[in-house]
Design an enzyme around this catalytic site. Structure first.
Site, PDB file in Angstrom:
ATOM      1  N   ARG A 142       0.851  -1.196   0.000  1.00 50.35           N
ATOM      2  CA  ARG A 142       0.000   0.000   0.000  1.00 50.35           C
ATOM      3  C   ARG A 142       0.885   1.244   0.000  1.00 50.35           C
ATOM      4  O   ARG A 142       1.648   1.476   0.943  1.00 50.35           O
ATOM      5  CB  ARG A 142      -0.894   0.013   1.234  1.00 50.35           C
ATOM      6  CG  ARG A 142      -1.951  -1.068   1.171  1.00 50.35           C
ATOM      7  CD  ARG A 142      -2.905  -0.945   2.328  1.00 50.35           C
ATOM      8  NE  ARG A 142      -2.274  -1.343   3.564  1.00 50.35           N
ATOM      9  CZ  ARG A 142      -2.869  -2.106   4.485  1.00 50.35           C
ATOM     10  NH1 ARG A 142      -4.100  -2.524   4.297  1.00 50.35           N
ATOM     11  NH2 ARG A 142      -2.263  -2.418   5.594  1.00 50.35           N
ATOM     12  N   ASP A 169       6.981  -6.403   3.307  1.00 49.60           N
ATOM     13  CA  ASP A 169       6.731  -7.729   2.764  1.00 49.60           C
ATOM     14  C   ASP A 169       6.306  -7.493   1.307  1.00 49.60           C
ATOM     15  O   ASP A 169       6.260  -6.358   0.866  1.00 49.60           O
ATOM     16  CB  ASP A 169       5.585  -8.367   3.581  1.00 49.60           C
ATOM     17  CG  ASP A 169       5.617  -9.888   3.505  1.00 49.60           C
ATOM     18  OD1 ASP A 169       6.456 -10.435   2.767  1.00 49.60           O
ATOM     19  OD2 ASP A 169       4.813 -10.526   4.187  1.00 49.60           O
ATOM     20  N   HIS A 215       5.493 -12.310   8.456  1.00 43.15           N
ATOM     21  CA  HIS A 215       6.163 -11.005   8.388  1.00 43.15           C
ATOM     22  C   HIS A 215       6.426 -10.444   9.795  1.00 43.15           C
ATOM     23  O   HIS A 215       7.534  -9.995  10.096  1.00 43.15           O
ATOM     24  CB  HIS A 215       5.304 -10.043   7.566  1.00 43.15           C
ATOM     25  CG  HIS A 215       5.960  -8.728   7.294  1.00 43.15           C
ATOM     26  ND1 HIS A 215       5.273  -7.634   6.851  1.00 43.15           N
ATOM     27  CD2 HIS A 215       7.260  -8.328   7.425  1.00 43.15           C
ATOM     28  CE1 HIS A 215       6.110  -6.613   6.710  1.00 43.15           C
ATOM     29  NE2 HIS A 215       7.315  -7.008   7.048  1.00 43.15           N
ATOM     30  N   ASP A 237       0.887   0.243   8.261  1.00 45.18           N
ATOM     31  CA  ASP A 237       0.991   1.294   7.244  1.00 45.18           C
ATOM     32  C   ASP A 237      -0.299   2.069   6.999  1.00 45.18           C
ATOM     33  O   ASP A 237      -0.326   2.955   6.163  1.00 45.18           O
ATOM     34  CB  ASP A 237       1.488   0.686   5.929  1.00 45.18           C
ATOM     35  CG  ASP A 237       0.564  -0.404   5.434  1.00 45.18           C
ATOM     36  OD1 ASP A 237      -0.391  -0.754   6.162  1.00 45.18           O
ATOM     37  OD2 ASP A 237       0.762  -0.899   4.320  1.00 45.18           O
ATOM     38  N   ASP A 238      -1.359   1.740   7.715  1.00 42.42           N
ATOM     39  CA  ASP A 238      -2.625   2.440   7.469  1.00 42.42           C
ATOM     40  C   ASP A 238      -3.066   3.265   8.673  1.00 42.42           C
ATOM     41  O   ASP A 238      -4.237   3.520   8.860  1.00 42.42           O
ATOM     42  CB  ASP A 238      -3.717   1.426   7.121  1.00 42.42           C
ATOM     43  CG  ASP A 238      -4.012   0.493   8.275  1.00 42.42           C
ATOM     44  OD1 ASP A 238      -3.129   0.351   9.152  1.00 42.42           O
ATOM     45  OD2 ASP A 238      -5.105  -0.080   8.321  1.00 42.42           O
ATOM     46  N   ASP A 316      -2.833 -12.185  16.305  1.00 48.19           N
ATOM     47  CA  ASP A 316      -3.436 -11.327  17.337  1.00 48.19           C
ATOM     48  C   ASP A 316      -4.410 -12.098  18.227  1.00 48.19           C
ATOM     49  O   ASP A 316      -4.505 -11.822  19.427  1.00 48.19           O
ATOM     50  CB  ASP A 316      -4.053 -10.055  16.735  1.00 48.19           C
ATOM     51  CG  ASP A 316      -4.906 -10.314  15.518  1.00 48.19           C
ATOM     52  OD1 ASP A 316      -4.909 -11.459  15.018  1.00 48.19           O
ATOM     53  OD2 ASP A 316      -5.593  -9.384  15.078  1.00 48.19           O
ATOM     54  N   SER A 347      -7.713  -7.512   5.698  1.00 48.52           N
ATOM     55  CA  SER A 347      -8.627  -7.264   6.799  1.00 48.52           C
ATOM     56  C   SER A 347     -10.046  -7.024   6.305  1.00 48.52           C
ATOM     57  O   SER A 347     -10.270  -6.611   5.182  1.00 48.52           O
ATOM     58  CB  SER A 347      -8.152  -6.073   7.611  1.00 48.52           C
ATOM     59  OG  SER A 347      -7.253  -6.513   8.568  1.00 48.52           O
TER      60      SER A 347
END
Ligand SMILES: *[C@@H]1O[C@H](CO)[C@@H](O)[C@H](O)[C@H]1NC(C)=O
Ligand SMILES: *[C@@H]1O[C@H](CO)[C@@H](O)[C@H](O)[C@H]1NC(C)=O
Length: 472
Positions: A142, A169, A215, A237-238, A316, A347
């Site tokens: 992204r 990654d 990752h 990254d978001d 998680d 996601s």
């Protein structure tokens, strides 16, 4: 230990000097054998060796000085700890805690492998006593990672204190190009294992989660074992981050060091929508048994424990299991210090549309490093928390919804079953799911939020005996 290594270095340098001396002596010096000439050269060499010795001495002194500085910065940090936490505890005890050994690691055999990985030891503290905390940014394909990096770079108080490592990654070229464009401001590393992952047929559509776990495992090993950092903040990254993102982690760092019943500091409130928070409660922090993720800090000790048994997927949910959590809690804020600006990919997009996008990002800078946060240590917190929750008046949902409660102060809604919890949570707009029996944001079974200008605790009986892992 340090003394020994100094002597060793000194001895090695002396030996090297002597060897060099004799090597020069043995070397044929000219075509013509000239005694005077040779003697002159020997004088020269002698001078050089003496010079070398003097330089070595300087070097050793610098080394000693350096070690003293390290000790000084350690003293400085303990002073800061005292200042930040409380003035009651003697400094020595705090320093002892800083020196504490990593927790014993259960599976020795597996860990040996990890220990064998060569690592460079980074300084734990800057000369000014501030802890060095690596910021690990997870990236894949992204290009919006730019938005996240721009914020992190412009908000961090110091590049030395918060070195940013972007782990990528996916080998996505446009994303790599963007990351590269930050040059020296960040460190760009790439997950080297791009092989396809063998996923059980039933889980084919969840392959992304297997890649994410691979990752995470690789990158956290890099940060703690290769780079040798002691503490890291994990970011994806978001994420947008709040103006006091770094201040929040700096201020809570001493808690993470000092309280072994804490294993993470999270920037995220799962119930952080405007209708469920005190929008003026910028400085409010809580303990939670629920691992929130989404911008979180952990120590190398914790990674040394989790790394060797890191799962192949769904990390998680795995980390939230009792075997991993071991009754440890995280700190979370009233107002989130991170906010996802939209996930495309693995996601669940629906989850973003329904919940995540309504979480309010804090916009007021709170000077956490200058605040007394000792109330968050387990011994202080639990007593006060249980007191507040179970002394508060019991109300029902209808009363709360109608805003028909006369007295000010916090109130409590009770639940006794899984279904009752879910029903009430749904009606109030709270997250109603469980992980390993723990409701989101819960502490000791209690979900604390803010509703129509009032603090509310959705709570089990006071004789609560622990989470029921079958609740899901
Ligand atoms: C910090 O708060 C605690 C209560 O949580 C108190 O006992 C302590 O004296 C405070 N320390 C300072 C320096 O104000
Ligand atoms: C809620 O409490 C009020 C006042 O005590 C009571 O009149 C009402 O019947 C209760 N509602 C429910 C659904 O229990």
């Amino acid at each position: 230990m340090r003394k020994k290594s100094i002597s060793f270095i000194f001895a090695s340098l002396c030996l090297w000097g002597v060897i060099t001396y004799f090597l020069f002596l043995d070397r044929p010096i000219g075509r013509e054998y000239n005694k005077d000439n040779i003697e002159g050269q020997i004088d020269d060499i002698e001078k050089k060796v003496k010079q070398q010795f003097a330089e070595n001495k300087k070097f050793i002194q610098a080394l000693k000085h350096n070690l003293k500085d390290q000790k000084k910065s350690k003293d400085a940090i303990s002073a800061i700890l005292v200042q930040n936490l409380d003035n009651n505890e003697p400094a020595k005890e705090l320093v002892d805690k800083m020196d504490r050994q990593p927790r014993p690691i259960p599976d020795q055999e597996k860990n040996r492998k990890v220990d064998e990985i060569k690592h460079t030891v980074s300084d734990k503290f800057l000369p000014n006593g501030n802890p060095v905390i690596a910021v690990l940014v997870f990236s894949c394909n992204r290009i919006t990672v730019q938005r996240c990096l721009d914020q992190l770079i412009s908000l961090r108080p110091s590049a030395e204190q918060f070195p940013i490592i972007v782990s990528q990654d996916c080998d996505h070229e446009p994303t790599s190009t963007i990351i590269q464009s930050y040059g020296e401001q960040i460190t760009h590393i790439r997950q080297p294992d791009q092989r396809d992952i063998d996923v059980p047929p039933k889980e084919k559509k969840f392959k992304g989660y297997f890649k994410i776990a691979r990752h995470y495992g690789w990158a956290l090993n890099q940060v703690f074992l290769e780079f040798g950092y002691e503490t890291a903040i994990v970011v994806e990254d978001d994420l947008d981050v709040a103006p006091d993102f770094f201040e929040y982690f700096s201020g809570t760092y001493p808690l993470l060091m000092r309280d072994s019943t804490l294993w993470c500091i999270s920037a995220w409130n799962d119930n952080g929508k405007s209708e469920l928070i005190d929008e003026n409660g910028h400085d409010l922090l809580y303990r939670t048994d629920f691992f929130p993720g989404l911008g979180w800090m952990l120590t190398k000790d914790t990674w040394m424990e989790l790394g060797p048994k890191w799962p192949k997927s769904y990390w998680d949910d795995w980390i939230r299991k009792p075997e991993q959590r071991k009754d440890r809690a995280c700190i979370r804020p009233e107002l989130s210090r991170t906010m996802t600006f939209g996930k495309i990919g693995v996601s669940n997009g629906l989850f973003f549309e329904k919940h995540l996008r309504f979480i309010k990002l804090n916009d007021v800078f709170v000077p956490f490093t200058k605040m007394n946060l000792t109330y968050l240590l387990k011994d202080n917190y639990d007593m006060a928390f249980v007191n507040e929750v179970y002394r508060s008046r019991v109300v029902n949902y209808t009363e709360l919804k109608k805003d028909a409660i006369q007295n000010p102060g916090p109130v409590r809604i009770t639940y006794h079953t899984r279904q009752a919890y879910k029903n009430t949570a749904k009606m109030l707009g709270l997250m109603d799911d469980f992980r390993s029996g723990v409701p989101r944001t819960s502490y000791r079974g209690v979900v604390t939020f803010f509703y129509k200008g009032r603090r509310v605790h959705l709570a089990p009986n006071a004789n609560w005996a622990g989470y029921d892992i079958t609740w899901s």
